[in-house]
Design a protein around this motif. Structure first.
Motif, short mmCIF file in Angstrom:
data_model
loop_
_atom_site.label_atom_id
_atom_site.label_comp_id
_atom_site.label_asym_id
_atom_site.label_seq_id
_atom_site.Cartn_x
_atom_site.Cartn_y
_atom_site.Cartn_z
N UNK A 137 -13.57 34.17 3.50
CA UNK A 137 -12.37 33.66 4.19
C UNK A 137 -12.78 33.17 5.58
N UNK A 138 -12.26 32.02 6.00
CA UNK A 138 -12.49 31.53 7.37
C UNK A 138 -11.14 31.13 7.97
N UNK A 139 -10.90 31.59 9.19
CA UNK A 139 -9.62 31.34 9.85
C UNK A 139 -9.83 30.77 11.25
N UNK A 140 -8.99 29.83 11.63
CA UNK A 140 -8.89 29.40 13.03
C UNK A 140 -7.46 29.72 13.44
N UNK A 141 -7.28 30.53 14.48
CA UNK A 141 -5.92 30.98 14.78
C UNK A 141 -5.81 31.33 16.27
N UNK A 142 -4.58 31.38 16.75
CA UNK A 142 -4.32 31.82 18.12
C UNK A 142 -4.34 33.35 18.16
N UNK A 151 2.70 25.19 29.72
CA UNK A 151 2.64 26.66 29.79
C UNK A 151 1.42 27.18 29.04
N UNK A 152 1.17 26.63 27.87
CA UNK A 152 0.01 27.10 27.10
C UNK A 152 -1.29 26.76 27.83
N UNK A 153 -1.30 25.57 28.42
CA UNK A 153 -2.49 25.13 29.13
C UNK A 153 -2.82 26.07 30.30
N UNK A 154 -1.75 26.62 30.93
CA UNK A 154 -1.93 27.45 32.12
C UNK A 154 -2.06 28.94 31.79
N UNK A 155 -1.91 29.33 30.54
CA UNK A 155 -1.87 30.76 30.21
C UNK A 155 -3.15 31.18 29.47
N UNK A 156 -4.10 31.78 30.18
CA UNK A 156 -5.37 32.13 29.54
C UNK A 156 -5.24 33.25 28.50
N UNK A 157 -4.10 33.95 28.47
CA UNK A 157 -3.95 35.02 27.47
C UNK A 157 -3.71 34.46 26.06
N UNK A 158 -3.36 33.17 25.96
CA UNK A 158 -3.25 32.58 24.62
C UNK A 158 -4.64 32.06 24.26
N UNK A 159 -5.33 32.81 23.42
CA UNK A 159 -6.69 32.45 23.04
C UNK A 159 -6.75 31.80 21.68
N UNK A 160 -7.93 31.34 21.32
CA UNK A 160 -8.14 30.69 20.01
C UNK A 160 -9.41 31.30 19.43
N UNK A 161 -9.32 31.78 18.21
CA UNK A 161 -10.47 32.46 17.61
C UNK A 161 -10.82 31.87 16.24
N UNK A 162 -12.10 31.87 15.96
CA UNK A 162 -12.58 31.56 14.61
C UNK A 162 -13.05 32.89 14.02
N UNK A 163 -12.54 33.21 12.85
CA UNK A 163 -12.84 34.50 12.22
C UNK A 163 -13.33 34.28 10.80
N UNK A 164 -14.28 35.08 10.37
CA UNK A 164 -14.66 35.05 8.96
C UNK A 164 -14.65 36.47 8.40
N UNK A 165 -14.44 36.54 7.10
CA UNK A 165 -14.45 37.84 6.41
C UNK A 165 -14.91 37.61 4.98
N UNK A 166 -15.34 38.69 4.36
CA UNK A 166 -15.87 38.59 3.00
C UNK A 166 -15.12 39.58 2.12
N UNK A 167 -14.85 39.18 0.89
CA UNK A 167 -14.25 40.14 -0.05
C UNK A 167 -15.41 40.89 -0.71
N UNK A 168 -15.40 42.21 -0.65
CA UNK A 168 -16.55 42.94 -1.20
C UNK A 168 -16.81 42.57 -2.66
N UNK A 169 -18.10 42.47 -3.01
CA UNK A 169 -18.45 42.06 -4.39
C UNK A 169 -18.17 43.21 -5.36
#
Ligand SMILES: C[S@@+](CC[C@H](N)C(=O)[O-])C[C@H]1O[C@@H](n2cnc3c(N)ncnc32)[C@H](O)[C@@H]1O
Length: 272
Positions: free
Chosen positions: A161-166, A254-272
């Motif tokens: 799984x790969x996610x890009x999210x706030x 507002x979003x531009x000025x608010x550093x607490x709104x971050x953006x992350x790329x996350x990955x995860x694996x489903x166990x085999x």
């Protein structure tokens, strides 16, 4: 204000499609900016697609589900570069028509298709995909964690799984607080800290294996979007009226000025 229903989200995307073309281009997600002043919006948004793609580690022949596929551009780029097949879903029917047209024009219609579906109620059997990806779509969902559990269900064991999210980001040791943004304080945009995000991935039966805070690279997107929005004022006001135009512009700032709104790329694996 609470979160709009999936149907309303889809309706809004389709009714503002022309405006979104002018504002964002084919990719309906943030850019990752290199700092080059001449960089185009398309270069930056494509760079973010490529960063998430690198984390996904797709192999030729893999089958992908793209949750919240927009105009299909990210999945088309992925399929072209990595020889994968797959399906994209969006709640906006107009996007699906465009995405299928784009896939056909790229010669990918035999291995990439797009369909209208609500990610809250995915029409796919268990363990039917090698890869699931959601690039900037989970923040729209009435229940982000339900969609993550659905993603885990449709992934085959060993799938990724790969996610890009706030997310909610603490800055310089200060507790994370994004309440200066109206959409957050109103409850229309729900954000959580990274620890909670990863706990929820684990609770869905996934093993988080990658996390990259890209907030500093994506943050310029808000200001650039505000600039483009102002440049498109006449068309925008025609679509949404002067009052909503001002509200939207204020929110970008507002979003531009608010550093607490971050953006992350996350990955995860489903166990085999
Ligand atoms: C910000 S756009 C991102 C589009 C695309 N991932 C991209 O990066 O170009 C959000 C996408 O999520 C889709 N979306 C929002 N809510 C959805 C839902 N409940 N089910 C399926 N798609 C949804 C929207 O229709 C839109 O395509």
């Amino acid at each position: 204000m609470t979160k709009p229903t999936p149907f309303k989200v889809g309706e809004a995307y389709d009714s503002f499609a022309d405006l979104l073309d002018q504002l964002w281009g084919a990719n309906l997600h943030h850019g990752f900016w290199s700092g080059d002043p001449d960089e185009s919006f398309d270069d930056a948004t494509t760079r973010l697609t490529d960063k998430l793609t690198a984390l996904l580690a797709a192999k030729p022949g893999d089958r992908l589900l793209d949750i919240g596929c927009g105009n299909g551009e990210p999945a088309i780029r992925l399929a072209t570069a990595h020889g994968i097949s797959g399906v994209g879903i969006s709640i906006a029917p107009g996007q699906i028509d465009r995405a299928n047209e784009r896939a056909a024009a790229a010669g990918l219609a035999d291995r990439l298709s797009f369909q209208v579906a609500d990610a809250m109620d995915m029409p796919f059997p268990d363990e039917s995909f090698d890869l699931v990806w959601a690039l900037e779509s989970l923040h729209h969902m009435p229940d982000r964690w339900h969609v993550v559990r659905e993603a885990a269900r449709v992934l085959r064991p060993g799938g990724r799984l790969a996610l890009g999210d706030f997310f909610l980001r603490s800055v310089d040791g200060r507790p994370a607080d994004a309440s200066s943004c109206e959409l957050v304080s109103m409850g229309a945009l729900k954000l959580v800290e990274l620890d909670e995000y990863q706990d929820q991935l684990r609770a869905a039966g996934l093993e988080p294996d990658g996390v990259e805070d890209v907030s500093d690279g994506t943050r310029p997107s808000w200001g650039k979007a505000a600039e483009r929005f102002e440049a498109a004022r006449e068309a925008a006001e025609h679509h949404i009226g002067p009052e909503q135009f001002q509200t939207t512009l204020r929110r970008f700032r507002q979003f531009s000025d608010e550093p607490s709104v971050g953006y992350v790329l996350l990955t995860a694996r489903k166990p085999a």
